[in-house]
Design a protein around this motif. Structure first.
Motif, PDB file in Angstrom:
ATOM      1  N   ALA A  59      68.416 -57.279  27.182  1.00  8.24           N
ATOM      2  CA  ALA A  59      68.717 -56.508  26.103  1.00  8.24           C
ATOM      3  C   ALA A  59      68.296 -56.646  24.860  1.00  8.24           C
ATOM      4  O   ALA A  59      68.182 -55.825  23.844  1.00  8.24           O
ATOM      5  CB  ALA A  59      70.358 -56.831  25.856  1.00  8.24           C
ATOM      6  N   LEU A  60      67.785 -57.903  24.466  1.00 10.05           N
ATOM      7  CA  LEU A  60      67.000 -58.341  23.295  1.00 10.05           C
ATOM      8  C   LEU A  60      65.822 -57.317  23.193  1.00 10.05           C
ATOM      9  O   LEU A  60      65.364 -57.038  22.102  1.00 10.05           O
ATOM     10  CB  LEU A  60      66.689 -59.875  23.266  1.00 10.05           C
ATOM     11  N   ASP A  61      64.921 -57.411  24.370  1.00 11.55           N
ATOM     12  CA  ASP A  61      63.841 -56.752  24.488  1.00 11.55           C
ATOM     13  C   ASP A  61      63.984 -55.332  24.439  1.00 11.55           C
ATOM     14  O   ASP A  61      63.246 -54.685  23.501  1.00 11.55           O
ATOM     15  CB  ASP A  61      62.876 -57.147  25.782  1.00 11.55           C
ATOM     16  N   GLN A  62      65.000 -54.907  24.812  1.00  6.50           N
ATOM     17  CA  GLN A  62      65.301 -53.251  24.577  1.00  6.50           C
ATOM     18  C   GLN A  62      65.470 -52.892  23.113  1.00  6.50           C
ATOM     19  O   GLN A  62      65.144 -51.968  22.606  1.00  6.50           O
ATOM     20  CB  GLN A  62      66.470 -53.080  25.588  1.00  6.50           C
ATOM     21  N   ALA A  63      66.265 -53.741  22.574  1.00  4.42           N
ATOM     22  CA  ALA A  63      66.720 -53.658  21.000  1.00  4.42           C
ATOM     23  C   ALA A  63      65.592 -53.878  20.146  1.00  4.42           C
ATOM     24  O   ALA A  63      65.283 -52.870  19.346  1.00  4.42           O
ATOM     25  CB  ALA A  63      67.741 -54.782  20.638  1.00  4.42           C
ATOM     26  N   ALA A  64      64.437 -54.747  20.425  1.00  7.76           N
ATOM     27  CA  ALA A  64      63.014 -54.811  19.692  1.00  7.76           C
ATOM     28  C   ALA A  64      62.493 -53.452  20.034  1.00  7.76           C
ATOM     29  O   ALA A  64      61.955 -53.035  19.099  1.00  7.76           O
ATOM     30  CB  ALA A  64      62.534 -55.978  20.104  1.00  7.76           C
ATOM     31  N   LYS A  65      62.456 -53.168  21.458  1.00  5.82           N
ATOM     32  CA  LYS A  65      61.809 -51.768  21.626  1.00  5.82           C
ATOM     33  C   LYS A  65      62.297 -50.609  20.874  1.00  5.82           C
ATOM     34  O   LYS A  65      61.558 -49.707  20.202  1.00  5.82           O
ATOM     35  CB  LYS A  65      62.020 -51.587  23.043  1.00  5.82           C
TER      36      LYS A  65
ATOM     37  N   VAL B  43      71.685 -56.655  18.944  1.00  8.00           N
ATOM     38  CA  VAL B  43      71.224 -55.721  17.811  1.00  8.00           C
ATOM     39  C   VAL B  43      70.442 -56.857  17.174  1.00  8.00           C
ATOM     40  O   VAL B  43      70.688 -57.914  16.897  1.00  8.00           O
ATOM     41  CB  VAL B  43      72.593 -55.467  16.810  1.00  8.00           C
ATOM     42  N   VAL B  44      69.217 -56.247  16.789  1.00  3.49           N
ATOM     43  CA  VAL B  44      68.011 -57.099  16.040  1.00  3.49           C
ATOM     44  C   VAL B  44      67.608 -56.586  14.866  1.00  3.49           C
ATOM     45  O   VAL B  44      67.598 -55.088  14.772  1.00  3.49           O
ATOM     46  CB  VAL B  44      66.878 -57.452  17.147  1.00  3.49           C
ATOM     47  N   ARG B  45      67.275 -57.290  13.921  1.00  3.47           N
ATOM     48  CA  ARG B  45      66.340 -56.997  12.784  1.00  3.47           C
ATOM     49  C   ARG B  45      65.262 -57.557  13.200  1.00  3.47           C
ATOM     50  O   ARG B  45      65.017 -58.855  13.193  1.00  3.47           O
ATOM     51  CB  ARG B  45      67.071 -57.143  11.505  1.00  3.47           C
ATOM     52  N   ILE B  46      64.226 -56.756  12.824  1.00  3.81           N
ATOM     53  CA  ILE B  46      62.462 -57.443  12.909  1.00  3.81           C
ATOM     54  C   ILE B  46      61.738 -56.925  11.669  1.00  3.81           C
ATOM     55  O   ILE B  46      62.113 -56.062  10.687  1.00  3.81           O
ATOM     56  CB  ILE B  46      62.099 -56.842  14.081  1.00  3.81           C
TER      57      ILE B  46
END
Length: 232
Positions: free
Chosen positions: A170-176, A216-219
């Protein structure tokens, strides 16, 4: 072409050139965030029958899972990741690809990583994790705030049936999704691939929604190279 190649050396320079100017300024940096892992509590009865209430514990692998996720997230905030993104191109029959490779990690057992305010809420083990990076790692974290890095946010999901690995998915998909949104203007020209680096701008948020883990990620992102298709 493998992600760790000459392209990796070029993208690594993006951070190196910034670190030289950061030096020792962030020695007192402390990363702190709340993490949680799913757990079925285990009741351990006293050796003798008394009025003492059973002690509630959680399996060791659950504690380890929580620490592993904290270690991975804090590493992603400090060292970040290198990425290689191939946009979908229907006309050329090219499928979308995304490779994400960590650029560094906190060693398992690092004494700078600690826990506080641990508690069991329902079937969730929750705890605040703290990491106190050394000056070199703190400088790397500070480098991501440079104005040459762009900000993006994304949301990704993975089925609960995937277990703890699904949280990472899920983290990788959010980053994608965050990268895809940021790179959309570049994608209009259908490049062959895009390479760069990114880091978590803050600790990602993971919740359970509708039978899935949702992250949900902010990058913070820096594009290092855009490779075009050859024109004959």
């Amino acid at each position: 072409m493998p992600l760790r190649s000459a392209g990796h050396a070029r993208t690594a320079l993006l951070l190196a050139c910034l670190l030289s100017a950061r030096g020792i300024a962030c020695q007192d940096l402390v990363l702190r965030a709340e993490f949680w892992a799913e757990s079925e509590p285990v009741e351990v009865l006293p050796a003798e029958i008394t009025d003492t209430a059973p002690k509630v514990t959680v399996p060791e692998e659950v504690v380890r899972s929580l620490l592993e996720e904290g270690r991975r997230v804090f590493s992603g905030m400090i060292w970040g990741f290198e990425f290689r993104y191939v946009p979908y191109d229907k006309a050329r029959g090219v499928a979308e690809e995304l490779e994400i490779v960590p650029l560094g990690e906190i060693p398992w057992g690092d004494p700078r990583l600690g826990t506080s305010q641990t508690r069991l809420t329902g079937t969730q083990l929750r705890a605040y994790l703290e990491y106190r990076p050394d000056p070199s790692a703190a400088a790397r974290k500070a480098a991501w705030d440079d104005a040459t890095f762009q900000s993006a946010q994304g949301r990704g999901s993975a089925p609960l049936a995937g277990g703890r690995e699904a949280r990472k998915a899920a983290l990788d998909q959010a980053a994608k999704e965050a990268l895809r949104e940021l790179l959309r203007p570049v994608e209009k020209n259908k490049p062959r691939e895009i390479r760069g680096v990114f880091a978590y701008d803050a600790s990602p948020r993971i919740v359970i929604t509708g039978g899935s883990y949702t992250a949900v990620v902010r990058i913070r992102v820096k594009v290092a190279e855009v490779r075009r298709y050859s024109v004959y």
